[in-house]
Enzyme design. Structure first.
Site, PDB file in Angstrom:
ATOM      1  N   ASP A   1      -6.856  45.440   3.191  1.00 33.18           N
ATOM      2  CA  ASP A   1      -5.623  45.117   3.918  1.00 33.18           C
ATOM      3  C   ASP A   1      -5.869  44.288   5.169  1.00 33.18           C
ATOM      4  O   ASP A   1      -5.151  44.405   6.161  1.00 33.18           O
ATOM      5  CB  ASP A   1      -4.844  46.406   4.277  1.00 33.18           C
ATOM      6  CG  ASP A   1      -4.531  47.214   3.038  1.00 33.18           C
ATOM      7  OD1 ASP A   1      -4.295  46.610   1.987  1.00 33.18           O
ATOM      8  OD2 ASP A   1      -4.559  48.458   3.123  1.00 33.18           O
TER       9      ASP A   1
ATOM     10  N   LYS B   1      -6.066  39.305   3.260  1.00 37.10           N
ATOM     11  CA  LYS B   1      -6.696  38.400   2.276  1.00 37.10           C
ATOM     12  C   LYS B   1      -5.653  37.558   1.551  1.00 37.10           C
ATOM     13  O   LYS B   1      -5.875  36.391   1.259  1.00 37.10           O
ATOM     14  CB  LYS B   1      -7.505  39.220   1.251  1.00 37.10           C
ATOM     15  CG  LYS B   1      -8.622  40.037   1.874  1.00 37.10           C
ATOM     16  CD  LYS B   1      -9.304  40.918   0.852  1.00 37.10           C
ATOM     17  CE  LYS B   1      -8.437  42.034   0.311  1.00 37.10           C
ATOM     18  NZ  LYS B   1      -8.076  43.081   1.275  1.00 37.10           N
TER      19      LYS B   1
ATOM     20  N   GLY C   1      -3.062  45.219  -2.960  1.00 38.30           N
ATOM     21  CA  GLY C   1      -1.693  44.860  -2.577  1.00 38.30           C
ATOM     22  C   GLY C   1      -1.807  43.736  -1.575  1.00 38.30           C
ATOM     23  O   GLY C   1      -2.156  43.961  -0.430  1.00 38.30           O
ATOM     24  N   HIS C   2      -1.594  42.509  -2.034  1.00 36.68           N
ATOM     25  CA  HIS C   2      -1.779  41.337  -1.188  1.00 36.68           C
ATOM     26  C   HIS C   2      -0.426  40.721  -0.843  1.00 36.68           C
ATOM     27  O   HIS C   2       0.320  40.337  -1.744  1.00 36.68           O
ATOM     28  CB  HIS C   2      -2.679  40.315  -1.890  1.00 36.68           C
ATOM     29  CG  HIS C   2      -4.075  40.826  -2.123  1.00 36.68           C
ATOM     30  ND1 HIS C   2      -5.058  40.104  -2.744  1.00 36.68           N
ATOM     31  CD2 HIS C   2      -4.660  42.016  -1.784  1.00 36.68           C
ATOM     32  CE1 HIS C   2      -6.177  40.817  -2.784  1.00 36.68           C
ATOM     33  NE2 HIS C   2      -5.954  41.975  -2.223  1.00 36.68           N
TER      34      HIS C   2
ATOM     35  N   GLN D   1      -9.559  44.840  -2.141  1.00 34.04           N
ATOM     36  CA  GLN D   1     -10.197  45.884  -1.320  1.00 34.04           C
ATOM     37  C   GLN D   1     -11.065  45.277  -0.204  1.00 34.04           C
ATOM     38  O   GLN D   1     -10.706  44.253   0.316  1.00 34.04           O
ATOM     39  CB  GLN D   1     -11.019  46.855  -2.202  1.00 34.04           C
ATOM     40  CG  GLN D   1     -10.183  47.673  -3.182  1.00 34.04           C
ATOM     41  CD  GLN D   1      -9.710  46.861  -4.384  1.00 34.04           C
ATOM     42  OE1 GLN D   1     -10.483  46.231  -5.063  1.00 34.04           O
ATOM     43  NE2 GLN D   1      -8.418  46.884  -4.649  1.00 34.04           N
TER      44      GLN D   1
HETATM   45  P1  GDP Z   1      -4.501  42.204   2.013  1.00 36.30           P
HETATM   46  O1  GDP Z   1      -4.511  43.391   1.090  1.00 36.30           O
HETATM   47  O2  GDP Z   1      -5.839  41.971   2.630  1.00 36.30           O
HETATM   48  O3  GDP Z   1      -3.954  40.962   1.373  1.00 36.30           O
HETATM   49  O4  GDP Z   1      -3.521  42.584   3.210  1.00 36.30           O
HETATM   50  P2  GDP Z   1      -2.083  43.296   3.069  1.00 36.30           P
HETATM   51  O5  GDP Z   1      -1.106  42.317   2.535  1.00 36.30           O
HETATM   52  O6  GDP Z   1      -2.196  44.596   2.376  1.00 36.30           O
HETATM   53  O7  GDP Z   1      -1.793  43.643   4.596  1.00 36.30           O
HETATM   54  C1  GDP Z   1      -1.741  42.661   5.576  1.00 36.30           C
HETATM   55  C2  GDP Z   1      -0.358  42.694   6.233  1.00 36.30           C
HETATM   56  O8  GDP Z   1      -0.400  41.961   7.429  1.00 36.30           O
HETATM   57  C3  GDP Z   1       0.728  42.042   5.400  1.00 36.30           C
HETATM   58  O9  GDP Z   1       1.943  42.704   5.650  1.00 36.30           O
HETATM   59  C4  GDP Z   1       0.775  40.606   5.944  1.00 36.30           C
HETATM   60  O10 GDP Z   1       2.046  39.982   5.769  1.00 36.30           O
HETATM   61  C5  GDP Z   1       0.515  40.856   7.382  1.00 36.30           C
HETATM   62  N1  GDP Z   1      -0.167  39.794   8.119  1.00 36.30           N
HETATM   63  C6  GDP Z   1      -1.186  38.990   7.717  1.00 36.30           C
HETATM   64  N2  GDP Z   1      -1.618  38.231   8.751  1.00 36.30           N
HETATM   65  C7  GDP Z   1      -0.861  38.569   9.823  1.00 36.30           C
HETATM   66  C8  GDP Z   1      -0.847  38.177  11.191  1.00 36.30           C
HETATM   67  O11 GDP Z   1      -1.649  37.359  11.646  1.00 36.30           O
HETATM   68  N3  GDP Z   1       0.060  38.788  12.016  1.00 36.30           N
HETATM   69  C9  GDP Z   1       0.943  39.722  11.561  1.00 36.30           C
HETATM   70  N4  GDP Z   1       1.788  40.252  12.427  1.00 36.30           N
HETATM   71  N5  GDP Z   1       0.956  40.115  10.280  1.00 36.30           N
HETATM   72  C10 GDP Z   1       0.060  39.563   9.428  1.00 36.30           C
HETATM   73  P1  IMO Z   2      -6.297  45.506  -0.878  1.00 32.82           P
HETATM   74  O1  IMO Z   2      -6.832  44.495  -1.870  1.00 32.82           O
HETATM   75  C1  IMO Z   2      -6.823  49.361   1.037  1.00 32.82           C
HETATM   76  C2  IMO Z   2      -8.597  52.541  -1.393  1.00 32.82           C
HETATM   77  C3  IMO Z   2      -7.720  53.726  -1.758  1.00 32.82           C
HETATM   78  C4  IMO Z   2      -8.771  54.817  -1.833  1.00 32.82           C
HETATM   79  C5  IMO Z   2      -9.967  54.090  -2.442  1.00 32.82           C
HETATM   80  C6  IMO Z   2     -10.113  54.285  -3.948  1.00 32.82           C
HETATM   81  O2  IMO Z   2      -4.826  45.466  -0.719  1.00 32.82           O
HETATM   82  O3  IMO Z   2      -7.034  45.392   0.407  1.00 32.82           O
HETATM   83  P2  IMO Z   2      -8.841  53.264  -6.039  1.00 32.82           P
HETATM   84  O4  IMO Z   2      -7.397  53.356  -6.448  1.00 32.82           O
HETATM   85  O5  IMO Z   2      -9.328  51.869  -5.842  1.00 32.82           O
HETATM   86  O6  IMO Z   2      -9.734  54.069  -6.917  1.00 32.82           O
HETATM   87  O7  IMO Z   2      -8.882  53.994  -4.592  1.00 32.82           O
HETATM   88  O8  IMO Z   2      -9.791  52.727  -2.139  1.00 32.82           O
HETATM   89  N1  IMO Z   2      -8.036  51.216  -1.777  1.00 32.82           N
HETATM   90  C7  IMO Z   2      -7.530  50.348  -0.899  1.00 32.82           C
HETATM   91  N2  IMO Z   2      -7.330  50.464   0.435  1.00 32.82           N
HETATM   92  N3  IMO Z   2      -6.522  48.217   0.401  1.00 32.82           N
HETATM   93  C8  IMO Z   2      -6.741  48.087  -0.923  1.00 32.82           C
HETATM   94  O9  IMO Z   2      -6.610  46.914  -1.570  1.00 32.82           O
HETATM   95  C9  IMO Z   2      -7.237  49.201  -1.649  1.00 32.82           C
HETATM   96  N4  IMO Z   2      -7.531  49.420  -2.958  1.00 32.82           N
HETATM   97  C10 IMO Z   2      -8.038  50.659  -3.010  1.00 32.82           C
HETATM   98  O10 IMO Z   2      -6.765  53.977  -0.750  1.00 32.82           O
HETATM   99  O11 IMO Z   2      -9.125  55.238  -0.539  1.00 32.82           O
HETATM  100 MG    MG Z   3      -3.507  45.179   0.804  1.00 33.50          MG
END
Ligand code: GDP
Ligand code: IMO
Ligand code: MG
Length: 424
Positions: free
Chosen positions: A13, A16, A40-41, A223
C-alpha cells in the site's frame, strides 16, 4: 525504462498503483509478476477512481498490453469481475494477456484460506482470504492446476479429482467443514476455459520479444518487500516474492534484462494484518496518520496500522531489491504534523541494530531510535515543482535519501496524476 520494476518497499500500500499508472504512459507492456487479487492498487484519474487487484495498472492506457505473468495466481471468477468493472467504467481491458503457466485459485483455496486463519486464532496472519496462500501451497507441492490445464478437459478433470479428494478430506476431517462438490467446480472452471482462451499467451516470449525490440516494459509488484515469503517478516507475510528477484522469475526472462528497480515508499509507513512493526504508533499520532492518510485497506476495508518511516527497513529494502531509485508518496499527509520522526536504528536487549536484525524476535521487542524533524505545516498538494516545496519538506526528503543512499526521483503530493513532482 526499458525494463523497470516498481515494487513496494515496505508492507504494501505504498502507492504502487499510482506510480505504475504514471509510468505506464510511456510503457508498451505492464506485467504483474506475483501475488494475485490480494493486491489493491488505487489509481485516481481526472474523473474516476480505480481499484485494481489482479489486472495490471497499465490497463488504463489503450497503448499498453497488460500481462499477468506465470508467477501470479489467478482467480478466474475475480478476473472476469474485474474485467467487467473496467468495461463499465469505459476502459477496454481486452488486450490483457495471461500466462498459460499461471496457477489457478480454486474455490477450495478460498475456503481453506478462511478456515486456516480461523484455526490459527491469536496467531492468525490476517490474510485477505482470497485463497492466495493455499494456491501457492499447491503450486509448490506440485498439486496445483494451471491455466493451460483448462484447455485439456481430460487432464483438468483428472487433476481436479485427485486434488479435490485430498482437499475434501482436509476440509471435512480436520476443519469440520462441508465437502466441496466436484461437478460444480468442474462445470464452473470448464466454462471459464472458452472465456479465458482469447487472453492466454506465452507471456515469457511476448515480453522477451518486446524487450528485444527496444520496447518499454514495467513490472508492477503487488504487496511489498517485508511481505516477501523469503525476505519479509515470516510467517506474517504473503506467499510470493514481491521483491525485485521475483520479477524475472514471475515472467520468465533473465535478470540481466532488468534496468531499473523503483522502490515505492510512503513518507510514513503502514501495515495491514498482524506481525511485527517496530515504528507502529499505537497512539493518537498513529490514529491521525490513519485518518488524515485515509489508511483503510482497498481489498478488505481494514484499518491499516501506521507509524513513522523506518530507515533500518528502508535500507534493507534497498539492499534486497537492489533499488536504483525511490518514489516517495503521500508527503502531503505529513503537512498535518508539527513534528515528524524517522527511525534510524533499533535498540533491544542492550544492543543497537542499524541493519535488520538476524533474529526476528528483536523486531517484536525493540525500541526505535528516532531523529526528529520539524514539520512544514503547509499545504503542498498544489505544488508543481520540487524546488517549490517548503524548505523543511525538502530537508525531510533529502534526509531520507541520505540515510538510505538511493536517489528519490519522484515525490507524490496527492493521489491524482498531476500531484507528482520530479526530483532531479
Ligand atoms: P498500492 O497498493 O501500493 O497501489 O497502494 P494503495 O492504492 O493500496 O494505497 C495508496 C493510497 O494512497 C491510495 O488511496 C492512493 O490513491 C493514495 N495515494 C497515492 N499517492 C498519494 C499521495 O501522494 N498523496 C495522497 N494523499 N494519497 C496518495
Ligand atoms: P498491495 O499490492 C497490504 C497482507 C495481508 C496479510 C498478509 C498475507 O495493495 O500493496 P495474503 O492474503 O496475501 O495471504 O495475506 O499480507 N497483504 C497486503 N497488505 N497490501 C497488500 O497488497 C497486501 N496483500 C497482502 O494483510 O497480512
Ligand atoms: Mg494496496
Amino acid at each position: 525504462m526499458p525494463a523497470s520494476v516498481i515494487l513496494g518497499a515496505q508492507w504494501g500500500d505504498e502507492g504502487k498503483g499510482k506510480i505504475t499508472d504514471l509510468l505506464s504512459e510511456k510503457a508498451d507492456i505492464v506485467v504483474r509478476y506475483q501475488g494475485g487479487n490480494n493486491a489493491g492498487h488505487t489509481i485516481v484519474t481526472a474523473d474516476q477512481k480505480f481499484a485494481l487487484s489482479l489486472i495490471p495498472s497499465g490497463v488504463l492506457y489503450p497503448t499498453v498490453t497488460p500481462v499477468i505473468g506465470n508467477g501470479v495466481v489467478v482467480d478466474p471468477r475475480w478476473f472476469f469481475e474485474e474485467m467487467e468493472t473496467l468495461t463499465r467504467k469505459g476502459i477496454d481491458p481486452s488486450r490483457v494477456k495471461i500466462s498459460s503457466n499461471a496457477h489457478l485459485i480454486m474455490p477450495y483455496h478460498r475456503k481453506l484460506d478462511a478456515v486456516i486463519e480461523r484455526y490459527l486464532g491469536n496467531s492468525m496472519i490476517g490474510t485477505t482470504k482470497r485463497g492466495i496462500g493455499p494456491a501457492y501451497t499447491d503450486k509448490f507441492s506440485r498439486s496445483g492446476i494451471r491455466v493451460q490445464d483448462l484447455f485439456d478437459e481430460k487432464i483438468f478433470l483428472e487433476k481436479l479429482a485427485a486434488v479435490l479428494k485430498q482437499k475434501n478430506k482436509l476440509l471435512v476431517k480436520v476443519y469440520n467443514q462441508l465437502p466441496i462438490d466436484f461437478d460444480e467446480i468442474a462445470e464452473e472452471y470448464l466454462d471459464y476455459a472458452d472465456r479465458l482462451e482469447p487472453f492466454v499467451a506465452d507471456t515469457s516470449l511476448l515480453v522477451w520479444e518486446a524487450l528485444n525490440e527496444g520496447k518499454n516494459v514495467l513490472f508492477e509488484g503487488g504487496q511489498g518487500t517485508l511481505l516477501d515469503i523469503d525476505h519479509g517478516t515470516y510467517p506474517f507475510v504473503t506467499s510470493s516474492n514481491p521483491t525485485a528477484g521475483g520479477a524475472p522469475v514471475g515472467i520468465g526472462i533473465g535478470p540481466n534484462m532488468i534496468d531499473n528497480i523503483i522502490g515505492v515508499t510512503k513518507a510514513y509507513i503502514s501495515r495491514v494484518g498482524t506481525g511485527p512493526f517496530p515504528t507502529e504508533l499505537k497512539n493518537e499520532i498513529g490514529d491521525r496518520l490513519i485518518d488524515v492518510g485515509g489508511e483503510y485497506g482497498v481489498v478488505t476495508g481494514r484499518r491499516r496500522r501506521c507509524g513513522w518511516l523506518d530507515m533500518v527497513a528502508m535500507r534493507y529494502s534497498a539492499r534486497v531489491n537492489g533499488l536504483t531509485e525511490i518514489a516517495l508518496t503521500k508527503l502531503d499527509i505529513l503537512s498535518h504534523f508539527d513534528t515528524i520522526k524517522i527511525a534510524t536504528a533499533y535498540e533491544a536487549e542492550g544492543n543497537t541494530f542499524t541493519e535488520m536484525p538476524r533474529q526476528q524476535r528483536v523486531l517484536h521487542n525493540c525500541s526505535p531510535v528516532y531523529e526528529q524533524h520539524e514539520g512544514w505545516a503547509e499545504d503542498i498538494t498544489t505544488v508543481k515543482e520540487y524546488e517549490d516545496l517548503p524548505r523543511l519538506a525538502r530537508d525531510y526528503v533529502e534526509r531520507i535519501e541520505e540515510l538510505c543512499g538511493v536517489p528519490i526521483k519522484t515525490v507524490s503530493v496527492g493521489p491524482g496524476r498531476k500531484a507528482t513532482l520530479t526530483k532531479g
